[in-house]
Write a protein that holds these residues in place. Structure first.
Motif, mmCIF file in Angstrom:
data_model
loop_
_atom_site.group_PDB
_atom_site.id
_atom_site.type_symbol
_atom_site.label_atom_id
_atom_site.label_comp_id
_atom_site.label_asym_id
_atom_site.label_seq_id
_atom_site.Cartn_x
_atom_site.Cartn_y
_atom_site.Cartn_z
ATOM 1 N N VAL A 61 0.832 -1.197 0.000
ATOM 2 C CA VAL A 61 0.000 0.000 0.000
ATOM 3 C C VAL A 61 0.872 1.254 0.000
ATOM 4 O O VAL A 61 0.631 2.211 -0.746
ATOM 5 C CB VAL A 61 -0.942 -0.012 1.217
ATOM 6 C CG1 VAL A 61 -1.621 1.338 1.406
ATOM 7 C CG2 VAL A 61 -1.989 -1.120 1.071
ATOM 8 N N TYR A 62 1.904 1.254 0.819
ATOM 9 C CA TYR A 62 2.805 2.410 0.877
ATOM 10 C C TYR A 62 3.634 2.526 -0.398
ATOM 11 O O TYR A 62 3.892 3.636 -0.879
ATOM 12 C CB TYR A 62 3.702 2.310 2.108
ATOM 13 C CG TYR A 62 2.959 2.568 3.392
ATOM 14 C CD1 TYR A 62 2.956 3.826 3.988
ATOM 15 C CD2 TYR A 62 2.218 1.559 4.003
ATOM 16 C CE1 TYR A 62 2.250 4.070 5.160
ATOM 17 C CE2 TYR A 62 1.504 1.789 5.164
ATOM 18 C CZ TYR A 62 1.527 3.051 5.743
ATOM 19 O OH TYR A 62 0.819 3.292 6.891
ATOM 20 N N ALA A 63 4.030 1.401 -0.959
ATOM 21 C CA ALA A 63 4.812 1.436 -2.199
ATOM 22 C C ALA A 63 3.999 2.014 -3.354
ATOM 23 O O ALA A 63 4.556 2.600 -4.289
ATOM 24 C CB ALA A 63 5.292 0.030 -2.546
ATOM 25 N N LYS A 64 2.660 1.856 -3.280
ATOM 26 C CA LYS A 64 1.775 2.349 -4.333
ATOM 27 C C LYS A 64 0.986 3.575 -3.878
ATOM 28 O O LYS A 64 -0.106 3.839 -4.391
ATOM 29 C CB LYS A 64 0.811 1.244 -4.750
ATOM 30 C CG LYS A 64 1.487 0.034 -5.394
ATOM 31 C CD LYS A 64 0.443 -0.980 -5.842
ATOM 32 C CE LYS A 64 1.078 -2.154 -6.552
ATOM 33 N NZ LYS A 64 0.059 -3.128 -7.026
ATOM 34 N N ALA A 65 1.532 4.332 -2.957
ATOM 35 C CA ALA A 65 0.803 5.469 -2.391
ATOM 36 C C ALA A 65 0.293 6.428 -3.466
ATOM 37 O O ALA A 65 -0.790 7.008 -3.339
ATOM 38 C CB ALA A 65 1.691 6.224 -1.403
ATOM 39 N N GLY A 66 1.048 6.588 -4.540
ATOM 40 C CA GLY A 66 0.646 7.497 -5.614
ATOM 41 C C GLY A 66 -0.577 7.035 -6.380
ATOM 42 O O GLY A 66 -1.152 7.808 -7.157
ATOM 43 N N SER A 67 -0.990 5.790 -6.184
ATOM 44 C CA SER A 67 -2.160 5.260 -6.874
ATOM 45 C C SER A 67 -3.457 5.505 -6.115
ATOM 46 O O SER A 67 -4.535 5.131 -6.590
ATOM 47 C CB SER A 67 -1.988 3.745 -7.098
ATOM 48 O OG SER A 67 -0.881 3.478 -7.929
ATOM 49 N N PHE A 68 -3.353 6.106 -4.934
ATOM 50 C CA PHE A 68 -4.527 6.430 -4.137
ATOM 51 C C PHE A 68 -4.844 7.920 -4.256
ATOM 52 O O PHE A 68 -3.977 8.726 -4.607
ATOM 53 C CB PHE A 68 -4.294 6.062 -2.672
ATOM 54 C CG PHE A 68 -4.200 4.579 -2.427
ATOM 55 C CD1 PHE A 68 -5.306 3.859 -2.020
ATOM 56 C CD2 PHE A 68 -2.998 3.907 -2.613
ATOM 57 C CE1 PHE A 68 -5.224 2.491 -1.820
ATOM 58 C CE2 PHE A 68 -2.909 2.534 -2.412
ATOM 59 C CZ PHE A 68 -4.023 1.829 -2.008
ATOM 60 N N THR A 69 -6.080 8.289 -3.955
ATOM 61 C CA THR A 69 -6.475 9.693 -3.929
ATOM 62 C C THR A 69 -6.187 10.251 -2.539
ATOM 63 O O THR A 69 -6.744 9.765 -1.546
ATOM 64 C CB THR A 69 -7.971 9.844 -4.246
ATOM 65 O OG1 THR A 69 -8.221 9.319 -5.565
ATOM 66 C CG2 THR A 69 -8.395 11.306 -4.194
ATOM 67 N N ASP A 70 -5.338 11.231 -2.476
ATOM 68 C CA ASP A 70 -4.945 11.812 -1.189
ATOM 69 C C ASP A 70 -6.118 12.570 -0.572
ATOM 70 O O ASP A 70 -6.830 13.302 -1.271
ATOM 71 C CB ASP A 70 -3.759 12.750 -1.397
ATOM 72 C CG ASP A 70 -3.040 13.108 -0.116
ATOM 73 O OD1 ASP A 70 -3.336 12.501 0.929
ATOM 74 O OD2 ASP A 70 -2.169 14.000 -0.168
ATOM 75 N N VAL A 71 -6.340 12.390 0.714
ATOM 76 C CA VAL A 71 -7.357 13.132 1.461
ATOM 77 C C VAL A 71 -6.630 14.182 2.297
ATOM 78 O O VAL A 71 -5.791 13.841 3.139
ATOM 79 C CB VAL A 71 -8.190 12.202 2.361
ATOM 80 C CG1 VAL A 71 -9.199 13.001 3.184
ATOM 81 C CG2 VAL A 71 -8.904 11.155 1.513
ATOM 82 N N THR A 72 -6.933 15.443 2.066
ATOM 83 C CA THR A 72 -6.143 16.520 2.677
ATOM 84 C C THR A 72 -6.952 17.413 3.609
ATOM 85 O O THR A 72 -6.435 18.417 4.094
ATOM 86 C CB THR A 72 -5.519 17.399 1.569
ATOM 87 O OG1 THR A 72 -6.568 17.959 0.767
ATOM 88 C CG2 THR A 72 -4.594 16.573 0.679
ATOM 89 N N ALA A 73 -8.200 17.072 3.872
ATOM 90 C CA ALA A 73 -9.054 17.913 4.718
ATOM 91 C C ALA A 73 -9.633 17.094 5.859
ATOM 92 O O ALA A 73 -9.780 15.875 5.766
ATOM 93 C CB ALA A 73 -10.181 18.526 3.895
#
Length: 374
Positions: A323-335
């Motif tokens: 999951v961490y290796a593919k972190a860029g494949s997830f939508t970041d939640v920033t709020a």
């Protein structure tokens, strides 16, 4: 004057008398046992149709493919019996146009903690609600997956550990655990039951905000799933917006060493969570409550992630490190934040309880963007 006084008095008490009931924990916390991580509002069920985010909403929000995917066996580790589980599942799947998943067609199976069809444990309203949520979320995430529900005799550490082992023994390639307890030495004695080569283990991060890390989510062998609040956003390309769910669990372990794949700076040991998904206002069909009921909890997000892993066809090959290796494949939640007491004060505004760019503890590396992260 007397009539005016009476009217005023009635007006004064009416709001309190008509106040909506507060959400209630489906499984109240008890010492020495695990509890399911779901809340619901008594009296909120309705017979005529869903209330809350349904399977079609989740498919849209997370960009799920149109193709059905794998027939992976997804195991549900749970306590107590859910007598009407197959019927409630049928109502949910029919509502959202999902193919039938029944005992007769081999898609659905329910066993006791030893793996036999009988005898079943006693029934329990809260844990039955949890079971119903679990199978619904696996269905929404992976309509083609087979579902194996293993029912423990109790929510004790030993009984639920055995349900996880039984799910693996009966062929589950991903096992979802929608329950938790504050990590402690007694709980950690059962850690090996959530570590199986060739099997992906998923667990809910908790429903009380930023606090002590929750077991078994805190285990380094487990993908810990936090919660978000989902909303439509017609102005964004995605069409949806998400923020950290106020009650979603996060924490810094007091026991588990920092895994080499986790590099956040302010927790010297294992940090929870790893990923996240919608955990608020989720629609399920639960006949025992009166029909369609909106519920909340990381007990929704964990089986949803488990279903996506099953749908990907990579169950058993995916662990927390991936999951961490593919972190860029997830939508970041920033709020958002998960400090019910107030806007991140509990952690000093730190990423441990406040969402922001990149990794944060309430939402992990982010929420699914299709199946790319799995």
């Amino acid at each position: 004057m007397v009539l005016a006084a009476v009217v005023a008095a009635i007006g004064a008490v009416t709001p309190a008398a008509s106040a909506a009931p507060a959400p209630r924990a489906a499984c109240p916390e008890q010492p020495g046992v695990l509890r399911c991580l779901t809340t619901y509002t008594p009296g909120a069920a309705r017979a005529l149709g869903p209330a809350g985010w349904g399977g079609d909403d989740l498919a849209s929000a997370y960009g799920l493919p149109a193709s059905a995917g794998s027939d992976t066996v997804v195991g549900i580790s749970i306590a107590f019996d859910a007598p009407n589980l197959e019927a409630d599942l049928a109502a949910y799947r029919a509502q959202y146009g999902l193919p039938p998943c029944t005992t007769a067609n081999g898609c659905f199976r329910k066993v006791n903690q030893q793996g036999a069809a009988a005898p079943v444990p006693e029934a329990n309203f809260g844990w039955t609600l949890e079971s119903t949520l679990d199978v619904s979320m696996v269905s929404a995430a992976c309509p083609s997956c087979r579902i194996l529900v293993v029912e423990g005799n109790s929510p004790g550490f030993a009984d639920l550990a055995e349900t996880a082992d039984t799910a693996v023994r009966l062929g589950a390639k991903v096992v979802s655990n929608s329950y938790g307890a504050r990590e402690n030495g007694a709980a950690l004695a059962y850690a090996s039951h959530y570590r199986h080569p060739g099997v992906t283990v998923v667990a809910s991060s908790g429903d009380t905000g930023f606090t002590a890390a929750s077991y078994p989510a805190v285990l380094a062998s487990t993908i810990a799933v936090g919660g978000t609040s989902l909303a439509r956003d017609p102005d964004s390309p995605r069409g949806w917006a998400e923020r950290a769910w106020t009650y979603g669990g996060s924490g810094c372990s007091a026991y588990i060493a920092k895994p080499k794949w986790q590099r956040d700076a302010h927790c010297g040991k294992r940090t929870v969570a790893d990923v996240s998904a919608a955990a608020e206002d989720i629609a399920i069909h639960y006949a025992d409550a009166g029909g369609w009921l909106p519920v909340n909890g990381t007990s929704a997000s964990a089986p949803f992630i488990a279903g996506l892993i099953g749908r990907s066809g990579h169950a058993g090959a995916i662990g927390p490190a991936d999951v961490y290796a593919k972190a860029g494949s997830f939508t970041d939640v920033t709020a958002g934040h998960n400090d019910p007491a107030g806007a991140g004060k509990k952690c000093g505004g730190d990423y441990l309880c406040v969402a922001g760019p990149g990794y944060d503890a309430p939402t992990g590396v982010g929420v699914p963007n299709g199946l790319a992260g799995f």
